[in-house]
Design an enzyme around this catalytic site. Structure first.
Site, short mmCIF file in Angstrom:
data_model
loop_
_atom_site.label_atom_id
_atom_site.label_comp_id
_atom_site.label_asym_id
_atom_site.label_seq_id
_atom_site.Cartn_x
_atom_site.Cartn_y
_atom_site.Cartn_z
N HIS A 90 0.85 -1.19 0.00
CA HIS A 90 0.00 0.00 0.00
C HIS A 90 0.89 1.23 0.00
O HIS A 90 1.84 1.32 0.76
CB HIS A 90 -0.91 0.04 1.24
CG HIS A 90 -1.69 1.31 1.30
ND1 HIS A 90 -2.83 1.51 0.55
CD2 HIS A 90 -1.47 2.48 1.96
CE1 HIS A 90 -3.29 2.73 0.77
NE2 HIS A 90 -2.48 3.34 1.62
N ASP A 169 -15.57 2.93 7.18
CA ASP A 169 -14.59 3.90 6.67
C ASP A 169 -15.26 4.85 5.68
O ASP A 169 -14.98 6.05 5.68
CB ASP A 169 -13.41 3.19 6.00
CG ASP A 169 -12.45 4.21 5.41
OD1 ASP A 169 -11.92 5.03 6.19
OD2 ASP A 169 -12.25 4.22 4.18
N ARG A 176 -15.19 13.08 7.83
CA ARG A 176 -13.87 13.71 8.05
C ARG A 176 -13.58 14.72 6.95
O ARG A 176 -13.02 15.79 7.20
CB ARG A 176 -12.79 12.63 8.06
CG ARG A 176 -12.81 11.76 9.30
CD ARG A 176 -11.93 10.55 9.13
NE ARG A 176 -10.55 10.89 8.90
CZ ARG A 176 -9.67 10.11 8.25
NH1 ARG A 176 -10.02 8.93 7.80
NH2 ARG A 176 -8.44 10.52 8.08
N SER A 191 -8.21 4.08 8.82
CA SER A 191 -8.89 4.12 7.53
C SER A 191 -8.17 3.23 6.51
O SER A 191 -8.76 2.37 5.85
CB SER A 191 -8.95 5.58 7.06
OG SER A 191 -9.30 5.67 5.71
N LYS A 195 -9.18 -1.09 5.39
CA LYS A 195 -9.46 -1.51 4.01
C LYS A 195 -8.45 -2.55 3.55
O LYS A 195 -8.80 -3.53 2.89
CB LYS A 195 -9.43 -0.29 3.08
CG LYS A 195 -10.64 0.60 3.26
CD LYS A 195 -10.56 1.85 2.44
CE LYS A 195 -9.56 2.82 2.97
NZ LYS A 195 -9.65 4.18 2.50
N1 URA Z 1 -6.31 7.47 2.51
C1 URA Z 1 -7.29 6.76 3.14
O1 URA Z 1 -7.73 5.73 2.66
N2 URA Z 1 -7.76 7.24 4.31
C2 URA Z 1 -7.29 8.36 4.89
O2 URA Z 1 -7.75 8.70 5.96
C3 URA Z 1 -6.29 9.09 4.22
C4 URA Z 1 -5.82 8.61 3.03
#
Ligand code: URA
Length: 451
Positions: A90, A169, A176, A191, A195
């Site tokens: 990632h 999320d 957010r 977050s 995922k």
């Molecule tokens: N990318 C994400 O998936 N979440 C965040 O909070 C910031 C960047």
């Protein structure tokens, strides 16, 4: 009929507790996440809690509890039917950051499985899904069954987040986004990790970018986030490592979706720019290492380089593109990828050396051309882009091209061209080798790491 059990918690008490600097327990965080997601806690209370987290922070236990609650708000893929280890990478995102397109097929060709769930670009950073969709026909929305089939057949699959993955999320990020609460390492960690962990991988290599084009501009912020994500992943039983890598200039030379696909094909053909190739080899080596394929990182890099030179990485990419509905003729002949027909050169105003590049501005120039998104609902033009001809350390003469813009008309390029010109710092003296930004700044290993 049985009555629903009354909750022992009230949102107001938990908001106050966090506001006053307390630590929430796992059940308390679970209650908040579930309530925010199913709507039983109203958005104003959810937002107040998020702001309290931004201001007060979280302990490592709270961050892990938040990640866990968000992860289990939806489907967690079970890929145990696959006969080898599953690894993923990632990246926190950057300009010209396209390594995923090389890594997934490369690592799959090396014997591991790469179930990759990626995102779209927003603001100055590009997104893997937008790049893949530059390949005509490529489908990033697959059902779970299709995802399994592609993965099982060619060892890698690249898709977008489904409705079922980490719905908490989606809800919390939307709040957010409009309440000034994106910028919290704890919330960012939960977050991203919720995922990524939903993919069912055994190991995860994090590429945390730092520099003028990164989300985390300061290295210490990148390190803090990396350490948090590594520890959180380890607490959840995953093997983790993070590389802090440079984003003080675009990675490679191409910025823009179809352009970036083309540059990845170059790397898979054994060509392409050195920095992109080098970072792909480094990240692949860590994926092979965590996946148990090699015992040393240098061995992993050599192994990755051999897979590329044998043509197996490109073969695997072609196979994945075909399985996901993409036009494979574009892989064999990248000139068939979408391309905007007009070219505008951005020339250097002076003679000297490139000593700095405002990398975020290069990404913004691409957004202005239509190659990225200012808002989530914006559509993307895959054929526009920027070829970065001069990078940090290069010598340049007055009037020589710094960048080439690929666009549809001269007027479309005007704002982008001036932004690109301004993004270069050209000085009479060259940077010393040691003052140039390194490609990999640091390595962050977890506590349980034996490497
Ligand atoms: N990318 C994400 O998936 N979440 C965040 O909070 C910031 C960047």
């Amino acid at each position: 009929m049985s009555q629903p059990t009354a909750s022992p918690f009230r949102a107001i008490d938990l908001i106050r507790k966090k506001r006053d600097g307390g630590s929430l327990t796992k059940p308390e965080i679970g209650y908040l996440v579930q309530g925010c997601t199913d709507g039983s806690i109203p958005d104003y209370q959810a937002s107040a809690w998020l702001m309290a987290v931004v201001l007060r922070g979280m302990t490592r236990e709270e961050t892990a509890s938040l990640t866990d609650a968000m992860l289990h708000s939806g489907e967690v893929l079970d890929l145990n039917f696959l006969p080898a280890r599953k690894v993923d990478k990632h990246s926190t995102g950057g300009v010209g950051d396209k390594t995923s397109l090389v890594l997934a097929p490369l690592v799959a060709a090396g014997g591991l499985y790469v179930p990759m769930i990626s995102g779209r670009g927003l603001g100055h950073t590009g997104g893997t899904l937008d790049k893949l969709e530059a390949i005509p026909g490529f489908r990033v929305s697959l059902s779970t069954e299709e995802f399994h089939r592609v993965l099982n057949t060619c060892g890698c699959a690249m898709i977008g987040q489904t409705e079922k993955i980490a719905p908490a999320d989606r809800k919390l990020y939307a709040l957010r986004d409009v309440t000034g609460t994106v910028e919290s390492p704890y919330l960012i960690c939960a977050s991203i990790m919720s995922k990524k962990l939903a993919e069912g991988t055994d190991a995860l290599v994090l590429d945390v970018k730092t520099g003028s084009g990164a989300f985390m501009k300061k290295e210490e912020d990148a390190v803090f986030l990396a350490e948090l994500m590594v520890e959180t992943g380890e607490r959840m039983g995953k093997q983790m490592v993070a590389l802090i890598t440079d984003m003080n200039q675009p990675l490679g030379r191409m910025v823009g979706n179809a352009h970036e696909v083309r540059e990845c094909i170059d790397v898979m053909r054994g060509e392409g720019p050195d920095d992109l190739r080098e970072l792909c080899l480094e990240l692949a080596a860590w994926m092979f290492y965590l996946g148990g394929v090699v015992k040393e990182i240098e061995e992993g890099k050599t192994f990755a380089a051999k897979i590329i030179s044998s043509g197996k990485a490109l073969d695997r990419f072609r196979q994945m593109v075909q399985l996901q509905g993409g036009d494979v003729s574009t892989i064999d002949d990248p000139s068939r990828l979408p391309q905007a027909g007009h070219r505008v050169e951005v020339r250097s105003p002076s003679t000297g050396y490139v000593t700095a590049l405002a990398c975020e501005q290069v990404g913004t120039a691409c957004v202005i051309l239509g190659g990225g998104r200012e808002r989530k609902e914006d559509s993307i033009d895959p054929g526009v882009g920027i070829i970065v001809q001069k990078k940090i350390g290069d010598r340049v003469s007055a009037g020589e091209p710094l960048c080439m813009i690929h666009c549809h008309s001269e007027t479309q390029a005007t704002r982008a061209a001036s932004l690109l010109r301004e993004s270069y710092t050209i000085e009479p003296e060259a940077l010393t080798l040691t003052s140039r930004p390194p490609l990999v700044h640091r390595l962050i290993k977890g506590k349980t790491a034996t490497f």
